[in-house]
Design a protein around this motif. Structure first.
Motif, PDB file in Angstrom:
ATOM      1  N   GLU A  21       0.827  -1.207   0.000  1.00 37.01           N
ATOM      2  CA  GLU A  21       0.000   0.000   0.000  1.00 37.01           C
ATOM      3  C   GLU A  21       0.858   1.252   0.000  1.00 37.01           C
ATOM      4  OE1 GLU A  21      -3.338   2.239   2.856  1.00 37.01           O
ATOM      5  OE2 GLU A  21      -2.857   0.102   3.203  1.00 37.01           O
ATOM      6  N   TYR A  22       1.918   1.236   0.810  1.00 33.93           N
ATOM      7  CA  TYR A  22       2.810   2.398   0.899  1.00 33.93           C
ATOM      8  C   TYR A  22       3.484   2.672  -0.443  1.00 33.93           C
ATOM      9  CZ  TYR A  22       6.831   5.247   2.229  1.00 33.93           C
ATOM     10  OH  TYR A  22       7.772   6.244   2.301  1.00 33.93           O
ATOM     11  N   ILE A  23       4.070   1.640  -1.030  1.00 34.92           N
ATOM     12  CA  ILE A  23       4.776   1.823  -2.293  1.00 34.92           C
ATOM     13  C   ILE A  23       3.813   2.205  -3.414  1.00 34.92           C
ATOM     14  CG2 ILE A  23       6.180   0.680  -4.061  1.00 34.92           C
ATOM     15  CD1 ILE A  23       7.679   1.419  -1.466  1.00 34.92           C
ATOM     16  N   ASN A  24       2.625   1.629  -3.420  1.00 34.87           N
ATOM     17  CA  ASN A  24       1.626   2.018  -4.421  1.00 34.87           C
ATOM     18  C   ASN A  24       1.336   3.521  -4.351  1.00 34.87           C
ATOM     19  OD1 ASN A  24       1.368  -0.613  -5.318  1.00 34.87           O
ATOM     20  ND2 ASN A  24      -0.478  -1.049  -4.128  1.00 34.87           N
ATOM     21  N   GLY A  25       1.291   4.041  -3.118  1.00 30.99           N
ATOM     22  CA  GLY A  25       1.054   5.467  -2.935  1.00 30.99           C
ATOM     23  C   GLY A  25       2.190   6.313  -3.478  1.00 30.99           C
ATOM     24  N   LEU A  26       3.441   5.837  -3.296  1.00 29.33           N
ATOM     25  CA  LEU A  26       4.596   6.583  -3.803  1.00 29.33           C
ATOM     26  C   LEU A  26       4.637   6.551  -5.331  1.00 29.33           C
ATOM     27  CD1 LEU A  26       7.488   5.578  -1.347  1.00 29.33           C
ATOM     28  CD2 LEU A  26       5.641   7.230  -1.048  1.00 29.33           C
ATOM     29  N   VAL A  27       4.340   5.373  -5.904  1.00 25.76           N
ATOM     30  CA  VAL A  27       4.359   5.228  -7.354  1.00 25.76           C
ATOM     31  C   VAL A  27       3.278   6.102  -8.003  1.00 25.76           C
ATOM     32  CG1 VAL A  27       3.969   3.613  -9.262  1.00 25.76           C
ATOM     33  CG2 VAL A  27       5.363   2.912  -7.306  1.00 25.76           C
ATOM     34  N   ALA A  28       2.130   6.234  -7.341  1.00 24.41           N
ATOM     35  CA  ALA A  28       1.040   7.062  -7.877  1.00 24.41           C
ATOM     36  C   ALA A  28       1.401   8.537  -7.897  1.00 24.41           C
ATOM     37  CB  ALA A  28      -0.231   6.840  -7.054  1.00 24.41           C
ATOM     38  N   GLY A  29       2.346   8.934  -7.049  1.00 25.73           N
ATOM     39  CA  GLY A  29       2.834  10.307  -7.055  1.00 25.73           C
ATOM     40  C   GLY A  29       1.765  11.337  -6.805  1.00 25.73           C
ATOM     41  N   ASP A  30       1.796  12.426  -7.615  1.00 30.88           N
ATOM     42  CA  ASP A  30       0.839  13.511  -7.380  1.00 30.88           C
ATOM     43  C   ASP A  30      -0.577  13.167  -7.812  1.00 30.88           C
ATOM     44  OD1 ASP A  30       1.076  13.585 -10.111  1.00 30.88           O
ATOM     45  OD2 ASP A  30       1.740  15.674 -10.231  1.00 30.88           O
ATOM     46  N   MET A  31      -0.745  11.974  -8.373  1.00 32.10           N
ATOM     47  CA  MET A  31      -2.092  11.520  -8.739  1.00 32.10           C
ATOM     48  C   MET A  31      -2.680  10.604  -7.662  1.00 32.10           C
ATOM     49  SD  MET A  31      -1.426  10.706 -12.780  1.00 32.10           S
ATOM     50  CE  MET A  31      -3.149  10.298 -13.065  1.00 32.10           C
ATOM     51  N   GLY A  32      -1.892  10.328  -6.615  1.00 34.83           N
ATOM     52  CA  GLY A  32      -2.319   9.408  -5.575  1.00 34.83           C
ATOM     53  C   GLY A  32      -2.567  10.081  -4.248  1.00 34.83           C
ATOM     54  N   ILE A  33      -2.652   9.260  -3.191  1.00 35.24           N
ATOM     55  CA  ILE A  33      -3.010   9.733  -1.861  1.00 35.24           C
ATOM     56  C   ILE A  33      -1.949  10.650  -1.242  1.00 35.24           C
ATOM     57  CG2 ILE A  33      -1.995   7.748  -0.652  1.00 35.24           C
ATOM     58  CD1 ILE A  33      -4.470   7.830   1.201  1.00 35.24           C
ATOM     59  N   ARG A  34      -0.682  10.530  -1.692  1.00 33.53           N
ATOM     60  CA  ARG A  34       0.389  11.355  -1.100  1.00 33.53           C
ATOM     61  C   ARG A  34       0.476  12.738  -1.731  1.00 33.53           C
ATOM     62  NH1 ARG A  34       3.906   8.471   1.897  1.00 33.53           N
ATOM     63  NH2 ARG A  34       4.133  10.481   2.950  1.00 33.53           N
ATOM     64  N   ASN A  35      -0.116  12.909  -2.897  1.00 29.00           N
ATOM     65  CA  ASN A  35      -0.195  14.233  -3.552  1.00 29.00           C
ATOM     66  C   ASN A  35       1.164  14.869  -3.858  1.00 29.00           C
ATOM     67  OD1 ASN A  35      -3.103  14.412  -3.551  1.00 29.00           O
ATOM     68  ND2 ASN A  35      -2.979  14.758  -1.344  1.00 29.00           N
ATOM     69  N   LYS A  36       2.173  14.042  -4.098  1.00 29.15           N
ATOM     70  CA  LYS A  36       3.461  14.571  -4.561  1.00 29.15           C
ATOM     71  C   LYS A  36       4.231  13.445  -5.252  1.00 29.15           C
ATOM     72  CE  LYS A  36       6.069  13.903  -0.205  1.00 29.15           C
ATOM     73  NZ  LYS A  36       6.940  14.567   0.791  1.00 29.15           N
ATOM     74  N   ASP A  37       5.161  13.826  -6.115  1.00 30.44           N
ATOM     75  CA  ASP A  37       5.940  12.854  -6.870  1.00 30.44           C
ATOM     76  C   ASP A  37       7.158  12.386  -6.073  1.00 30.44           C
ATOM     77  OD1 ASP A  37       4.326  12.814  -9.120  1.00 30.44           O
ATOM     78  OD2 ASP A  37       5.356  14.535 -10.027  1.00 30.44           O
ATOM     79  N   TYR A  38       7.474  11.118  -6.215  1.00 31.20           N
ATOM     80  CA  TYR A  38       8.648  10.513  -5.573  1.00 31.20           C
ATOM     81  C   TYR A  38       9.549   9.901  -6.645  1.00 31.20           C
ATOM     82  CZ  TYR A  38       6.331  10.707  -0.984  1.00 31.20           C
ATOM     83  OH  TYR A  38       5.727  11.115   0.180  1.00 31.20           O
ATOM     84  N   ASN A  39      10.833   9.862  -6.367  1.00 35.86           N
ATOM     85  CA  ASN A  39      11.796   9.146  -7.209  1.00 35.86           C
ATOM     86  C   ASN A  39      12.321   7.939  -6.449  1.00 35.86           C
ATOM     87  OD1 ASN A  39      11.823  10.900  -9.463  1.00 35.86           O
ATOM     88  ND2 ASN A  39      13.142  12.324  -8.336  1.00 35.86           N
ATOM     89  N   MET A  40      12.523   6.825  -7.157  1.00 35.59           N
ATOM     90  CA  MET A  40      13.119   5.642  -6.525  1.00 35.59           C
ATOM     91  C   MET A  40      14.604   5.577  -6.842  1.00 35.59           C
ATOM     92  SD  MET A  40      12.163   1.571  -6.693  1.00 35.59           S
ATOM     93  CE  MET A  40      13.491   0.992  -7.729  1.00 35.59           C
ATOM     94  N   ARG A  41      15.403   5.300  -5.828  1.00 31.64           N
ATOM     95  CA  ARG A  41      16.848   5.116  -5.973  1.00 31.64           C
ATOM     96  C   ARG A  41      17.218   3.834  -5.240  1.00 31.64           C
ATOM     97  NH1 ARG A  41      15.921   8.373  -9.217  1.00 31.64           N
ATOM     98  NH2 ARG A  41      16.709  10.522  -9.398  1.00 31.64           N
ATOM     99  N   TRP A  42      18.008   2.988  -5.871  1.00 31.07           N
ATOM    100  CA  TRP A  42      18.371   1.704  -5.244  1.00 31.07           C
ATOM    101  C   TRP A  42      19.766   1.310  -5.699  1.00 31.07           C
ATOM    102  CZ3 TRP A  42      17.093  -1.162  -1.311  1.00 31.07           C
ATOM    103  CH2 TRP A  42      17.454  -2.513  -1.243  1.00 31.07           C
ATOM    104  N   VAL A  43      20.730   1.316  -4.750  1.00 29.11           N
ATOM    105  CA  VAL A  43      22.112   0.968  -5.071  1.00 29.11           C
ATOM    106  C   VAL A  43      22.396  -0.505  -4.779  1.00 29.11           C
ATOM    107  CG1 VAL A  43      24.539   1.589  -4.688  1.00 29.11           C
ATOM    108  CG2 VAL A  43      22.774   3.334  -4.494  1.00 29.11           C
ATOM    109  N   ALA A  44      21.534  -1.141  -3.976  1.00 27.27           N
ATOM    110  CA  ALA A  44      21.737  -2.534  -3.559  1.00 27.27           C
ATOM    111  C   ALA A  44      22.922  -2.666  -2.618  1.00 27.27           C
ATOM    112  CB  ALA A  44      21.886  -3.470  -4.757  1.00 27.27           C
ATOM    113  N   ALA A  45      23.236  -1.608  -1.904  1.00 27.90           N
ATOM    114  CA  ALA A  45      24.207  -1.621  -0.806  1.00 27.90           C
ATOM    115  C   ALA A  45      23.653  -0.670   0.244  1.00 27.90           C
ATOM    116  CB  ALA A  45      25.590  -1.171  -1.263  1.00 27.90           C
ATOM    117  N   MET A  46      23.291  -1.193   1.401  1.00 26.27           N
ATOM    118  CA  MET A  46      22.667  -0.360   2.424  1.00 26.27           C
ATOM    119  C   MET A  46      23.496   0.887   2.716  1.00 26.27           C
ATOM    120  SD  MET A  46      21.782  -1.246   6.388  1.00 26.27           S
ATOM    121  CE  MET A  46      20.528  -0.361   7.303  1.00 26.27           C
ATOM    122  N   ILE A  47      24.804   0.714   2.746  1.00 25.10           N
ATOM    123  CA  ILE A  47      25.683   1.824   3.124  1.00 25.10           C
ATOM    124  C   ILE A  47      25.564   2.985   2.144  1.00 25.10           C
ATOM    125  CG2 ILE A  47      27.776   1.057   1.872  1.00 25.10           C
ATOM    126  CD1 ILE A  47      29.265   1.721   4.574  1.00 25.10           C
TER     127      ILE A  47
END
Length: 332
Positions: A210-236
């Protein structure tokens, strides 16, 4: 600029400063090996697995041995625990410090020349005069005296907390000294970036979906703003980005591997990173409870992790509460 040595002299006890100095010296040796890369013969598999069942890279083993050798020689160190080793390594019975470390977080990135780093945590030793055992390490994250990481990227940097905020240092390649570049690292409470391995979507619990769906929906969804995803695959690397420009990092509970509540290790990754994030004004939970309040059950315990901007972490926590989910994915 203030050097790391000068900073520790004015902010830490002699024992803690000495232990952190040993970690810093070891990080400089690891950084030099990474600079040489394939020329030093450090790429590729070592041919064995660690206690986690993961294939070890050559530099995993080299970095582990460098840190282990240096720390066990430090007279203030009573014991050492490494993510790469089955058991703890007792050191000096009259030492007052216990050190846990992940010698090379993100080591799968070595061969493709991406960011890796060393994560560490320092705990007080309570039974001075006796040989340290695993039980001595099983302290809540709130007991940490210091925590931090050395990140080996375009430059080698250190982010660290002694419980008095987060400071950041950069290694001067000419003098081989760490110089302070930020005396008070702070994370914004809100965020527009998130880091998660989206390929595991089908294994997540409903609140995370549910949380990620809201982020992906961006300004068209419940959070009302756009998000970008970043993933390096290293926690650090993902946590370092959050300290620099904000965001939230997640490796949530999933059902992919039976019996493993999460991928990240409480003692070597989650607790030290949680200490740093909280000291920078962020929050850190397993999705349900504060990570640093968790009582460790064993040295290699794994847990889910959601950390970073307080507004986002609280939002995820509220979604779990609304769904009646307790720790480890159990229903209320």
């Amino acid at each position: 600029m203030m050097t790391l040595t000068q900073y520790l002299q004015s902010h830490a006890s002699d024992e803690l400063a000495s232990t952190l100095g040993t970690l810093a010296n070891s990080s400089i040796a690891i950084s030099a090996l990474l600079d040489k890369g394939a020329l030093a013969g450090i790429h590729g598999e070592a041919g064995n697995q660690n206690i986690q069942g993961e294939a070890q890279k050559k530099l995993d083993v080299i970095a582990n041995n460098l840190l282990l050798d240096a720390l066990t020689k430090n007279p203030h160190c009573a014991g050492v625990a490494s993510e790469e080793l089955d058991d703890i390594s007792p050191a000096h019975d009259d030492g007052t410090m216990l050190v846990t470390f992940d010698p090379l977080d993100g080591s799968s990135n070595i061969d493709i020349n991406m960011t890796v780093g060393t994560i560490f945590s320092i705990l007080p030793y309570q039974r001075v005069g006796s040989q340290a055992t695993e039980a001595d390490f099983l302290q809540k994250g709130t007991s940490q005296l210091a925590a931090g990481y050395f990140i080996y990227g375009t430059s080698t940097m250190l982010a660290m907390t002694l419980g008095q905020g987060v400071v950041m240092f950069s290694l001067d390649p000419t003098t081989q000294e760490y110089l302070r570049i930020d005396n008070q690292v702070k994370i914004d409470e809100s965020a527009t970036e998130y880091a998660i391995n989206a390929s595991n979507y089908r294994y997540w619990l409903d609140p995370i979906k549910e949380y990620i769906n809201g982020l992906v929906a961006g300004d068209m969804g419940i959070r009302n703003k756009d998000y970008n995803m970043r993933w390096v695959a290293a926690m650090i690397a993902d946590v370092h980005r959050i300290l620099i420009r904000g965001g939230v990092f997640m490796y949530p509970f999933d059902t992919k591997i039976a019996g493993k509540a999460g991928k990240l290790r409480l003692m070597y990754e989650a607790n030290p990173m949680s200490f740093i994030i909280e000291q920078a004004g962020g929050a850190s939970t397993d999705g349900v409870v504060r990570i640093m309040d968790i009582q460790p059950s064993h040295i290699h315990q794994r847990i889910p992790v959601v950390l970073g901007a307080k507004e986002e972490v609280d939002y995820v926590k509220n979604l779990h509460a609304k769904a009646g989910i307790l720790a480890n994915g159990e229903m209320a």
